[in-house]
Scaffold this active site. Structure first.
Site, mmCIF file in Angstrom:
data_model
loop_
_atom_site.group_PDB
_atom_site.id
_atom_site.type_symbol
_atom_site.label_atom_id
_atom_site.label_comp_id
_atom_site.label_asym_id
_atom_site.label_seq_id
_atom_site.Cartn_x
_atom_site.Cartn_y
_atom_site.Cartn_z
ATOM 1 N N LYS A 169 0.840 -1.199 0.000
ATOM 2 C CA LYS A 169 0.000 0.000 0.000
ATOM 3 C C LYS A 169 0.877 1.252 0.000
ATOM 4 O O LYS A 169 1.914 1.295 0.650
ATOM 5 C CB LYS A 169 -0.904 0.003 1.239
ATOM 6 N N HIS A 243 -7.744 -12.790 1.628
ATOM 7 C CA HIS A 243 -7.434 -12.103 2.886
ATOM 8 C C HIS A 243 -7.567 -13.051 4.083
ATOM 9 O O HIS A 243 -6.909 -12.844 5.105
ATOM 10 C CB HIS A 243 -8.342 -10.885 3.056
ATOM 11 N N ARG A 246 -4.263 -14.467 4.510
ATOM 12 C CA ARG A 246 -3.369 -13.465 5.118
ATOM 13 C C ARG A 246 -3.597 -13.411 6.630
ATOM 14 O O ARG A 246 -2.656 -13.376 7.425
ATOM 15 C CB ARG A 246 -3.634 -12.103 4.476
#
Length: 302
Positions: A169, A243, A246
């Protein structure tokens, strides 16, 4: 107001904001612009009371969740901060508006057995199976965001040293290690990809790591669909996404003694507070194991 929004979006592009961020801000500001125009209000007349009216409209008329409203307010704060910095207005009216209190939502994750089963699901000797195994090894073994995974090019991987160079990011780069299982899966996949003649440079001259059977760089949506399909083999009612893997990566590291600072670095979190949610997950896991195993927790007389 359109000219102000265009200038703001252009500033985001100049800062190399992600396509997802730009798309989200564009949609949220288009929402706000329609509300402003409907009230026949000039941008210079917008104050904190007006913004609260907008948020109330989102709650009542649109019935949006607190999370969605909080995201739109964050967008307005950033937009009006830009407006004041550029001298387009005098004061940031959104700075005076409090964010809604959000419920604490613990991240969903797989237990270690489920995660291992998920990673081993792609079967077969073909290119697609080898690719999907390598993808799952990196999502679970490195805790990558799906956008980071599909953005990998050959130059980002060092098989010999067992590390990835990841662009996260805010286009911040970090180094992430991977283990022997992932190294083997990546090597097998890249050899299969190259045998098929699919190691072709993209428009920037980079060779995408993960490609379709036609040689196109995979998108995040491609990976999401693959995981949704494989999830059916887990025989679980819970939703599984990239996700989720993750979250599983971070949770399992914490349960096996990794410190929060190391996990923060591996995940690419800017603030430690974003990583601390995994301590709550770990505590919930410990409580569950205690209640399952200890006789006093179950209310037994013995």
């Amino acid at each position: 107001m359109d000219a102000h929004i265009d200038a703001f979006i252009e500033s985001l592009k100049n800062k190399a904001a992600s396509e997802h961020t730009i798309a989200s801000y564009s949609a949220d500001l288009a929402d706000f612009a329609r509300f402003v125009e409907g009230r026949k209000t000039a941008i210079a007349e917008v104050d904190h009371v007006f913004i609260r009216d907008f948020l109330s409209h989102l709650y009542v008329s649109r019935q949006l969740s607190k999370t969605s409203v909080a995201r739109k307010l964050a967008c307005l704060r950033t937009f009006f901060k830009f407006m004041t910095r550029e001298g387009r207005i005098g004061v940031n009216p959104a700075a005076l508006v409090a964010s809604p209190r959000l419920p604490r939502k613990l991240p969903a994750y797989l237990d270690e057995g489920e995660a291992a089963l998920m990673v081993e699901m792609p079967q077969g000797a073909g290119l697609a199976a080898a690719r999907d195994r390598a993808i799952l090894e990196l999502l679970y073994g490195c805790g990558l965001r799906v956008s980071e995974l599909v953005g990998l090019s050959d130059g980002h991987i060092d098989i010999a040293d067992g590390v990835l160079r990841v662009l996260g990011k805010g286009r911040k780069e970090r180094i992430v290690p991977f283990g022997a299982y992932a190294a083997r899966a990546i090597t097998d996949y890249i050899e299969a990809r190259d045998r098929e003649g699919l190691a072709k440079p993209d428009e920037r001259g980079n060779v995408p790591v993960f490609v379709s059977v036609r040689g196109r760089r995979l998108s995040a949506r491609d990976v999401q669909r693959m995981i949704a399909r494989l999830r059916l083999g887990l025989k679980t009612a819970r939703r599984v996404t990239p996700h989720t893997l993750r979250h599983s990566f971070a949770t399992h590291l914490l349960e096996h003694g990794a410190d929060l600072r190391s996990i923060q670095e591996l995940l690419g979190h800017q603030n430690l507070s974003a990583t601390q949610k995994y301590t709550h997950v770990s505590v919930q896991h410990l409580k569950h194991e205690y209640e399952k195993a200890h006789p006093k927790a179950r209310g037994d007389e013995s």
